[in-house]
Design a protein around this motif. Structure first.
Motif, PDB file in Angstrom:
ATOM      1  N   GLU A   1      49.425  43.504  41.916  1.00 37.36           N
ATOM      2  CA  GLU A   1      47.783  44.279  41.702  1.00 37.36           C
ATOM      3  C   GLU A   1      46.857  43.048  42.346  1.00 37.36           C
ATOM      4  OE1 GLU A   1      47.821  45.989  38.036  1.00 37.36           O
ATOM      5  OE2 GLU A   1      49.300  46.588  38.500  1.00 37.36           O
ATOM      6  N   ALA A   2      45.779  43.826  42.794  1.00 43.17           N
ATOM      7  CA  ALA A   2      44.914  43.205  43.615  1.00 43.17           C
ATOM      8  C   ALA A   2      43.444  43.375  41.998  1.00 43.17           C
ATOM      9  CB  ALA A   2      44.039  43.916  44.792  1.00 43.17           C
ATOM     10  N   ARG A   3      43.064  42.489  41.484  1.00 43.97           N
ATOM     11  CA  ARG A   3      41.716  42.451  41.188  1.00 43.97           C
ATOM     12  C   ARG A   3      40.672  41.802  41.857  1.00 43.97           C
ATOM     13  NH1 ARG A   3      43.822  41.966  35.934  1.00 43.97           N
ATOM     14  NH2 ARG A   3      42.240  42.292  34.635  1.00 43.97           N
ATOM     15  N   HIS A   4      39.111  42.814  40.880  1.00 48.31           N
ATOM     16  CA  HIS A   4      37.522  42.303  41.742  1.00 48.31           C
ATOM     17  C   HIS A   4      37.714  41.243  41.211  1.00 48.31           C
ATOM     18  CE1 HIS A   4      38.834  47.373  41.331  1.00 48.31           C
ATOM     19  NE2 HIS A   4      38.537  46.740  42.788  1.00 48.31           N
ATOM     20  N   THR A   5      36.722  40.943  42.490  1.00 53.57           N
ATOM     21  CA  THR A   5      36.180  39.553  41.913  1.00 53.57           C
ATOM     22  C   THR A   5      34.639  39.520  41.865  1.00 53.57           C
ATOM     23  OG1 THR A   5      36.452  39.089  44.848  1.00 53.57           O
ATOM     24  CG2 THR A   5      37.839  37.832  43.165  1.00 53.57           C
ATOM     25  N   TYR A   6      33.490  41.386  42.867  1.00 48.62           N
ATOM     26  CA  TYR A   6      33.119  41.439  42.460  1.00 48.62           C
ATOM     27  C   TYR A   6      32.681  43.311  42.541  1.00 48.62           C
ATOM     28  CZ  TYR A   6      27.655  42.568  43.374  1.00 48.62           C
ATOM     29  OH  TYR A   6      26.638  43.035  43.759  1.00 48.62           O
ATOM     30  N   LYS A   7      31.491  43.404  41.542  1.00 44.70           N
ATOM     31  CA  LYS A   7      31.319  44.765  41.343  1.00 44.70           C
ATOM     32  C   LYS A   7      29.870  44.436  40.831  1.00 44.70           C
ATOM     33  CE  LYS A   7      35.386  45.414  38.167  1.00 44.70           C
ATOM     34  NZ  LYS A   7      36.014  46.127  37.329  1.00 44.70           N
ATOM     35  N   SER A   8      29.169  45.898  41.775  1.00 41.89           N
ATOM     36  CA  SER A   8      27.629  45.886  41.916  1.00 41.89           C
ATOM     37  C   SER A   8      27.070  45.625  40.733  1.00 41.89           C
ATOM     38  CB  SER A   8      27.426  47.369  42.589  1.00 41.89           C
ATOM     39  OG  SER A   8      27.621  46.813  43.771  1.00 41.89           O
ATOM     40  N   ILE A   9      27.850  46.383  39.703  1.00 40.39           N
ATOM     41  CA  ILE A   9      27.182  47.248  37.702  1.00 40.39           C
ATOM     42  C   ILE A   9      27.810  45.465  37.178  1.00 40.39           C
ATOM     43  CG2 ILE A   9      28.212  49.185  38.354  1.00 40.39           C
ATOM     44  CD1 ILE A   9      30.724  49.059  36.736  1.00 40.39           C
ATOM     45  N   LYS A  10      28.745  44.474  37.288  1.00 36.68           N
ATOM     46  CA  LYS A  10      28.660  43.837  36.620  1.00 36.68           C
ATOM     47  C   LYS A  10      28.504  42.399  37.219  1.00 36.68           C
ATOM     48  CE  LYS A  10      32.342  46.410  34.105  1.00 36.68           C
ATOM     49  NZ  LYS A  10      33.014  46.344  33.366  1.00 36.68           N
ATOM     50  N   GLY A  11      28.476  41.900  38.739  1.00 44.38           N
ATOM     51  CA  GLY A  11      28.578  40.470  38.867  1.00 44.38           C
ATOM     52  C   GLY A  11      29.869  39.768  39.790  1.00 44.38           C
ATOM     53  N   SER A  12      29.773  39.060  39.797  1.00 48.43           N
ATOM     54  CA  SER A  12      31.098  38.303  40.246  1.00 48.43           C
ATOM     55  C   SER A  12      31.971  38.058  39.075  1.00 48.43           C
ATOM     56  CB  SER A  12      30.211  37.180  41.352  1.00 48.43           C
ATOM     57  OG  SER A  12      29.177  37.776  42.193  1.00 48.43           O
ATOM     58  N   PHE A  13      33.288  37.633  39.599  1.00 46.00           N
ATOM     59  CA  PHE A  13      34.386  36.986  38.800  1.00 46.00           C
ATOM     60  C   PHE A  13      35.073  36.414  38.964  1.00 46.00           C
ATOM     61  CE2 PHE A  13      33.951  41.726  38.378  1.00 46.00           C
ATOM     62  CZ  PHE A  13      33.122  42.290  37.259  1.00 46.00           C
ATOM     63  N   LYS A  14      35.689  35.042  38.072  1.00 50.52           N
ATOM     64  CA  LYS A  14      37.288  34.512  38.744  1.00 50.52           C
ATOM     65  C   LYS A  14      38.435  34.804  38.001  1.00 50.52           C
ATOM     66  CE  LYS A  14      34.624  30.985  40.647  1.00 50.52           C
ATOM     67  NZ  LYS A  14      33.090  30.006  39.812  1.00 50.52           N
ATOM     68  N   TYR A  15      39.162  34.684  38.036  1.00 56.05           N
ATOM     69  CA  TYR A  15      40.283  34.927  37.411  1.00 56.05           C
ATOM     70  C   TYR A  15      41.617  33.405  37.643  1.00 56.05           C
ATOM     71  CZ  TYR A  15      38.922  40.046  37.701  1.00 56.05           C
ATOM     72  OH  TYR A  15      38.801  41.120  37.828  1.00 56.05           O
ATOM     73  N   ALA A  16      42.777  33.570  36.337  1.00 60.07           N
ATOM     74  CA  ALA A  16      43.585  32.775  36.433  1.00 60.07           C
ATOM     75  C   ALA A  16      44.531  32.932  35.483  1.00 60.07           C
ATOM     76  CB  ALA A  16      42.658  31.403  35.417  1.00 60.07           C
ATOM     77  N   GLU A  17      45.856  32.633  35.804  1.00 57.87           N
ATOM     78  CA  GLU A  17      46.636  33.314  35.615  1.00 57.87           C
ATOM     79  C   GLU A  17      47.672  31.626  35.281  1.00 57.87           C
ATOM     80  OE1 GLU A  17      49.037  36.197  37.333  1.00 57.87           O
ATOM     81  OE2 GLU A  17      47.871  36.327  39.077  1.00 57.87           O
ATOM     82  N   ASN A  18      48.879  31.233  34.325  1.00 64.33           N
ATOM     83  CA  ASN A  18      49.618  30.841  33.636  1.00 64.33           C
ATOM     84  C   ASN A  18      48.902  30.084  33.921  1.00 64.33           C
ATOM     85  OD1 ASN A  18      51.450  32.125  34.131  1.00 64.33           O
ATOM     86  ND2 ASN A  18      51.645  32.170  35.977  1.00 64.33           N
ATOM     87  N   LEU A  19      47.672  29.756  33.120  1.00 67.30           N
ATOM     88  CA  LEU A  19      46.461  29.163  33.148  1.00 67.30           C
ATOM     89  C   LEU A  19      47.199  28.029  31.449  1.00 67.30           C
ATOM     90  CD1 LEU A  19      43.268  28.568  33.472  1.00 67.30           C
ATOM     91  CD2 LEU A  19      42.270  29.920  32.165  1.00 67.30           C
ATOM     92  N   LYS A  20      46.357  26.662  30.682  1.00 62.96           N
ATOM     93  CA  LYS A  20      46.903  26.229  30.888  1.00 62.96           C
ATOM     94  C   LYS A  20      45.391  26.565  29.531  1.00 62.96           C
ATOM     95  CE  LYS A  20      48.624  22.054  32.024  1.00 62.96           C
ATOM     96  NZ  LYS A  20      48.557  20.458  32.508  1.00 62.96           N
ATOM     97  N   PRO A  21      45.950  26.523  27.812  1.00 61.86           N
ATOM     98  CA  PRO A  21      44.537  27.397  26.818  1.00 61.86           C
ATOM     99  C   PRO A  21      43.532  25.628  27.046  1.00 61.86           C
ATOM    100  CG  PRO A  21      46.921  27.126  26.345  1.00 61.86           C
ATOM    101  CD  PRO A  21      47.100  26.551  27.669  1.00 61.86           C
ATOM    102  N   ILE A  22      42.209  25.561  26.428  1.00 65.80           N
ATOM    103  CA  ILE A  22      41.956  24.383  25.599  1.00 65.80           C
ATOM    104  C   ILE A  22      42.323  24.268  24.385  1.00 65.80           C
ATOM    105  CG2 ILE A  22      39.968  24.326  27.258  1.00 65.80           C
ATOM    106  CD1 ILE A  22      38.038  25.559  25.062  1.00 65.80           C
ATOM    107  N   TYR A  23      41.812  22.948  23.972  1.00 64.57           N
ATOM    108  CA  TYR A  23      42.565  23.115  23.116  1.00 64.57           C
ATOM    109  C   TYR A  23      41.250  22.430  21.944  1.00 64.57           C
ATOM    110  CZ  TYR A  23      46.838  23.454  24.638  1.00 64.57           C
ATOM    111  OH  TYR A  23      47.907  24.120  25.686  1.00 64.57           O
ATOM    112  N   ARG A  24      41.496  23.082  20.264  1.00 63.33           N
ATOM    113  CA  ARG A  24      39.924  22.646  19.877  1.00 63.33           C
ATOM    114  C   ARG A  24      40.578  22.259  18.373  1.00 63.33           C
ATOM    115  NH1 ARG A  24      37.924  21.383  23.357  1.00 63.33           N
ATOM    116  NH2 ARG A  24      35.926  22.166  24.722  1.00 63.33           N
TER     117      ARG A  24
END
Lengths: 217, 573
Positions: B373-396
């Motif tokens: 499926e395609a995801r939107h990387t720009y929407k006039s109502i919200k701005g620009s986005f970046k996506y990620a999958e299978n991403l390593k978490p950060i740890y705290r």
């Protein structure tokens, strides 16, 4: 006094020496890996190799300590200054002039004074430092929530690592010294066959000939 | 793409209609160097949001209780005369429900899903959707006409005037329907440009839904929680539509090839209150299974089922059990976030919002996720986005306490603002190392007062950003409605928010290997303040040790060389 081929390293002693040598090499290999100096195995494999080899070495040591105490072999390691200087001077100077080693093995003194004091240091200082720091590290899960915490673990690790570096230096010198004297093989052979040249006084020789003839050629 | 979407020029007086998009473009240009979005992806015009929440959901027959008698319900609701209907509205159904379940109403009106309000007993902070600012769509406050699509009640057009004591407005069906055909729409219709949201929806069969009630399945909770932040997996990273029917490697508990758990198996509760809120977490559960025979405890921790020493009784197991006091289960057992083909949003830039094409808002596809499926990387109502999958978490390090930046809190805009600050440290025995998704956003703030702001995004009026694309008016209105001070000048500030990862637990064979963390540049490389084998060493000791070994080697080589040379010279003489 006369030089004879006498069996001075019995079966257990040779087994102890070579098993210990193998385990120490395994520990150095896995230890440097755990420390991050190489990645020839996974961290998990390195840790278990290290732990199992260490446990093996400690079991071996329990037997070795028992053997030292019960057979009186601890006497070989009593420190003495008698002849220490001459041996030291030999390695620092006389060896370059092609002179012979000043020390002759005796039946109850199979190490020269420098050897004796080195091995004694190894046994009463360096090895215990490694064992104790290693055991403390291994048992971290049992004491980390007590008065000692993670910052203590760092010190434990520093002591263990530092002692391991000294151990590596010892091994280099130990192996190098096999090349001194007549030949590498001559030095190696006693720890394989058990026989080495020993300066026997007549009483010792007579005793061996009569009571332990298999120990003297 | 719908051609019915609203055009500015035809709606507003010319002066405003032509100025608003220009202002938007100008603003975007000022902040972002007039960089227009690339046009590689598919571009659609108009506003079309949140339709995922109102489409038919895949129904699951999930396990809703660990009780072995779970299938022995004493009631077949479809046979109850009270539920024969016909019902024409949600509140009619609720009235019938409360007719028998006469304590359920009072129970539920105290639940966060109804109140949107929660006071954290540890920090005293007033939290909940009614007040918080996040770094996605930023605020539900003032936008309830839209956001209350996910309020578990009917008709919350405006938070401040809503009657929270009217139990008949409780939406029983959104949680208990099992037809999968029940859906919710935003309570108000918003700007005309948003009309597409309400188009083509089949009528709801309230009677069939009422007769289908069961304990909530994955599709009930997931209908809202999998789409938090405005789309599939946008917000959490570990909650996506992939969990309706996950494969075993995506979620070992929820997979039909695994345990087929519904959410409520872990999020246990009684009397319409259940465990596992992100607002106040139990980061270290030392009670474990609560022996003897205390299971299930009213907590959603892994330990409440698996105990504190869950690994087998062998050498490795003992070593792993040694970790549970300092490392959360999730840290090793959720090796990556956003698995199963649905991406999560990791970066949002409001600075670019408001661009138009031919006077019309638009959106642009620019990311194809794992499931195609395609995801939107720009929407006039919200701005620009970046996506990620299978991403390593950060740890705290995390002790369960989260401190939010409230809309009234002042901050230094020169550095990133933490929307929710995680408390915890290696020296705190209640802290453990936890995995998080970190969301990075550039969002509007009050430049004069250095506070976050409420934006008026949704509404059929001249101030709603989703229609007029004017931050100045949207913020002014949002702050005024909430009776908050506003300097009148806005800017954009960098923010981070942290999302604990608890779901998408992988099968044990996919758990992290030791060297993922026990390495110089492993996953925990940036966690300071504690000693970890394999990662930490003392530089000076290492240098000293290596020098000692090298000096020894050099010494014996030199010694050997002198021996060789001196013996040669002896032979020649």
């Amino acid at each position: 006094m006369a030089i004879h081929e006498v069996k001075i390293f019995n079966g257990f002693e040779r087994f102890w020496h070579w098993t210990q040598a193998a385990l120490i090499f395994i520990l150095l290999f896995s230890g440097t890996g755990v420390h991050g100096f190489h990645h020839l195995l996974d961290f998990e494999q390195l840790v278990w190799t290290h732990v199992i080899a260490a446990i093996g070495l400690m079991v071996l040591w329990v037997f070795a300590i028992f053997w030292h105490l019960t057979t009186g072999n601890w006497r070989h390691y009593m420190p003495t200054t008698n002849g220490l200087f001459r041996v030291a001077r030999y390695y620092a100077w006389d060896i370059f002039k092609g002179e012979d080693h000043p020390y002759r093995k005796h039946f109850w003194r199979k190490h020269n004074p420098l050897q004796a004091i080195s091995y004694l240091g190894l046994k009463v200082f360096l090895f215990p430092l490694l064992w104790l720091s290693g055991l403390a590290h291994l048992s971290y899960g049992l004491w980390q929530n007590g008065p000692l915490t993670n910052s203590t673990l760092e010190w434990v690790a520093l002591v263990h690592t530092g002692a391991a570096f000294v151990m590596a230096a010892f091994i280099i010198i130990h192996i190098y010294l096999l090349t001194t004297g007549h030949s590498f093989i001559d030095h190696l052979k006693p720890m394989i066959t058990g026989f080495d040249e020993v300066d026997l006084d007549p009483e010792e020789e007579a005793y061996l000939r009569k009571d332990e003839p298999w120990r003297i050629k | 793409m719908s051609r019915k979407s609203f055009r500015f020029v035809s709606r507003w007086p010319l002066s405003f209609g032509s100025a608003a998009p220009l202002i938007g473009l100008l603003l975007a240009g000022l902040v972002n160097g007039a960089e227009l979005p690339s046009i590689d992806g598919k571009i659609e015009t108009g506003i079309k949001e949140y339709t995922e929440l109102s489409r038919e959901r895949p129904v699951d027959k999930s396990v809703t209780s660990l009780d072995p008698h779970k299938d022995k319900s004493t009631t077949d609701h479809s046979k109850l005369k009270e539920l024969q209907g016909p019902f024409k509205s949600g509140p009619e159904v609720t009235k019938a429900c409360l007719g028998c379940h006469n304590k359920a109403g009072d129970q539920f009106i105290h639940n966060k899903h109804w109140t949107w309000s929660y006071t954290n007993p540890k920090t005293g902070q007033h939290l909940g959707k009614s007040v918080l600012v996040n770094n996605f769509c930023t605020n539900a406050r003032g936008n309830t006409g839209m956001c209350a699509q996910c309020h578990a009640g009917y008709g919350m057009k405006d938070y401040d005037s809503y009657d929270f004591n009217n139990q008949e407005n409780i939406d029983c069906l959104v949680c208990h329907d099992s037809t999968g055909k029940y859906y919710k729409l935003p309570p108000t219709r918003g700007n005309k440009a948003c009309a597409v949201l309400f188009e083509g929806q089949p009528p709801i069969d309230f009677t069939a839904s009422a007769q289908s009630v069961t304990l909530p399945g994955r599709n009930n909770c997931g209908a809202c929680h999998f789409f938090g932040g405005g789309g599939d997996n946008v917000k959490h990273g570990d909650l996506s539509s992939a969990l309706f029917h996950p494969s075993r490697d995506v979620d070992v508990h929820m997979s039909e090839d695994g345990e087929n758990f519904a959410c409520v198996v872990c999020h246990v509760g009684e009397g319409h209150e259940w465990a596992g809120s992100r607002y106040n977490m139990l980061a270290k559960d030392e009670k474990g299974t609560g022996k003897p025979g205390g299971m299930p405890r009213q907590t959603a921790t892994c330990e409440s089922c698996h105990g504190n020493t869950p690994h087998p009784n062998n050498l490795m197991g003992v070593k792993l059990n040694d970790h549970t006091d300092r490392v959360a289960c999730e840290t090793c057992h959720i090796p990556a976030m956003a698995r199963g083909g649905v991406a999560t949003k990791v970066d949002w830039d409001w600075r670019t919002a408001g661009r138009t094409r031919n006077g019309e808002g638009y959106r642009e596809e620019g990311y194809i996720q794992g499931n195609g499926e395609a995801r939107h990387t720009y929407k006039s109502i919200k701005g620009s986005f970046k996506y990620a999958e299978n991403l390593k978490p950060i740890y705290r390090w995390f002790n369960g306490t989260v401190r939010y930046t409230e809309v009234t809190d002042h901050f230094d805009p020169g550095k990133p603002v933490e929307i929710n600050h995680l408390e915890g440290s290696p020296n705190d025995p209640d802290s453990r190392i936890w995995p998080f998704k970190r969301m990075h956003t550039w969002q509007p703030y009050d430049k004069g007062n250095n506070t976050l702001v409420y934006m008026h995004l949704w509404g059929d009026d001249e101030d709603a950003f989703w229609g007029n694309y004017d931050f100045a008016r949207a913020i002014k209105r949002g702050m005024a409605e909430a009776k908050l001070p506003y300097s009148g000048e806005y800017g954009f500030v960098e923010t981070y928010s942290y999302w604990p990862q608890n779901h998408m637990v992988a099968p044990k064979e996919q758990a992290l290997q030791c060297q993922e963390c026990h390495a110089k540049n492993g996953r925990l490389a940036d966690l300071k303040g504690f000693y970890m084998p394999g990662r930490d060493s003392n530089k000076w000791l290492d240098i000293g040790g290596i020098l000692l070994v090298l000096a020894t080697l050099g010494g014996v080589l030199l010694h050997g060389l002198i021996r060789i040379l001196s013996s040669r010279s002896r032979r020649t003489h």
